[in-house]
Design an enzyme around this catalytic site. Sequence first.
Site, PDB file in Angstrom:
ATOM      1  NE  ARG A   1      -8.026  -4.799   7.123  1.00 29.35           N
ATOM      2  CZ  ARG A   1      -7.514  -4.198   6.054  1.00 29.35           C
ATOM      3  NH1 ARG A   1      -7.967  -3.008   5.707  1.00 29.35           N
ATOM      4  NH2 ARG A   1      -6.570  -4.769   5.342  1.00 29.35           N
TER       5      ARG A   1
ATOM      6  NE  ARG B   1     -14.242   3.257   6.680  1.00 21.59           N
ATOM      7  CZ  ARG B   1     -12.953   3.458   6.418  1.00 21.59           C
ATOM      8  NH1 ARG B   1     -12.047   2.692   6.998  1.00 21.59           N
ATOM      9  NH2 ARG B   1     -12.575   4.411   5.594  1.00 21.59           N
TER      10      ARG B   1
ATOM     11  CD  GLU C   1      -7.019   1.923   0.355  1.00 16.26           C
ATOM     12  OE1 GLU C   1      -6.584   0.792   0.605  1.00 16.26           O
ATOM     13  OE2 GLU C   1      -7.159   2.811   1.222  1.00 16.26           O
TER      14      GLU C   1
ATOM     15  CB  SER D   1      -3.184  -0.216  -0.065  1.00 13.00           C
ATOM     16  OG  SER D   1      -2.164   0.607   0.446  1.00 13.00           O
TER      17      SER D   1
ATOM     18  NE  ARG E   1     -13.236  -0.127   0.590  1.00 14.08           N
ATOM     19  CZ  ARG E   1     -12.645   0.893   1.194  1.00 14.08           C
ATOM     20  NH1 ARG E   1     -11.771   1.634   0.528  1.00 14.08           N
ATOM     21  NH2 ARG E   1     -12.906   1.179   2.457  1.00 14.08           N
TER      22      ARG E   1
END
Length: 430
Positions: free
Chosen positions: A262, A277, A349, A352, A391
């Site tokens: 990403r 991130r 988070e 999801s 994560r």
Amino acid sequence: MHDIRAIRDTPDAFDAALARRGVAPISGEILTLDEARRGRIHAAETAQAEQNRASKEVGAAKAKGDEAEFERLRALVADKKAEVATMQAEAKALDTQLNDLLMGIPNLPHADTPDGADEADNVEMHRWGTPRVFDFTPKEHYELTGVVPGMDFELAAKLSGSRFVVLKGAVARIHRALAQFMLDTHVDENGLSETWTPVLVRPEMMLGTGQLPKFGEDSYETTNGWWLVPTAEVTLTNTANGETLDEASLPRRMVAHTQCFRSEAGSAGRDTAGMLRQHQFEKVEMVSLTHPDHSRAELDRMTRCAEGVLEKLGLAYRTVVLCTGDMGFGAQRTHDIEVWLPGQDTYREISSVSVCGDFQARRMNARFKPAAGGKPEFLHTLNGSGLAVGRCLIAVLENGQNADGSVRLPDVLHGYLGGKTMLQADGTLA
């Protein structure tokens, strides 16, 4: 992608549903384009019929020796042929405009998705576990003495730039063990089918799941037109692209462990420290293809699959349902699972899970054949992290940390680490 027939039948309901997501009324623009497109199609069909009739009459006039009528009809055929071509070209251009407009409109929220403007309006569903109370000030993952030798950001910056990491030694092994544990759990206990897929895909695959055309800046395109997947949602969901499945084969539940890429466009300055991130990371992704009647229940099932991984690791978490203003482009309803990170003293988070209804299936033309007979119907798609591996590594390291910078590892990982139970302060496993 939206059903143009449904918009024609209930334009007010369509606009009302989009208003819940903060989108201004748009059915009028859609229907104007649709009416113009259908008008051109009708005009082309009418001109084509007239051309066909005149073509038949040309031969008859020639046979009769009526030269004047022959020339008139031949000219009429030529005129109608040109008219048909013009109308067809205009219809095609209008169809492209309509399709582009529909492709850029987000999915309609599920009836039980809460309304709201942003993340402040998300609704907590439940919590599991109690955050550990430390008798010292807990550190963030990249600050732990035992982690520092195995998490090299400077080397990664030399190799690739910012927001990359090189994992080494024990830390790399723990990261690998987490992915293997997740896969085994989903396959052996949750009944998902393990799948290995490419990370380079054609643009139409990104279009099918909604990453294109609107969100191209969030991903990476290669010089030959391939795209690096932001998640295995793209490949797993598109296994049904252009297919018509038997109803008996549903639900189709899949899981894949892949690299993900990403660009993180628009997130400059956020979470730049550590590996929270990154541009390149790993995920264990779940995807389900279901009958429309069962997709909402499948969302709850997939959420439990992801939550179960955290429970086995002994990591406290909370699950929230996203409000309409915070939900992703293709989702009808989304459950975010947030794991407790003591180094940040907050929940972040880690998964999801979303149900998309037939939104992606229409873009992909993915259908199923009803067992009772009748026309094929669009299936429903769901996707969710099960979990984000990096994560999860952060959560394991921070929650298991000791005052000396060592880390006690979750019991379920010991078998994947050759019986080792501890990341020592010197960066080795023991």
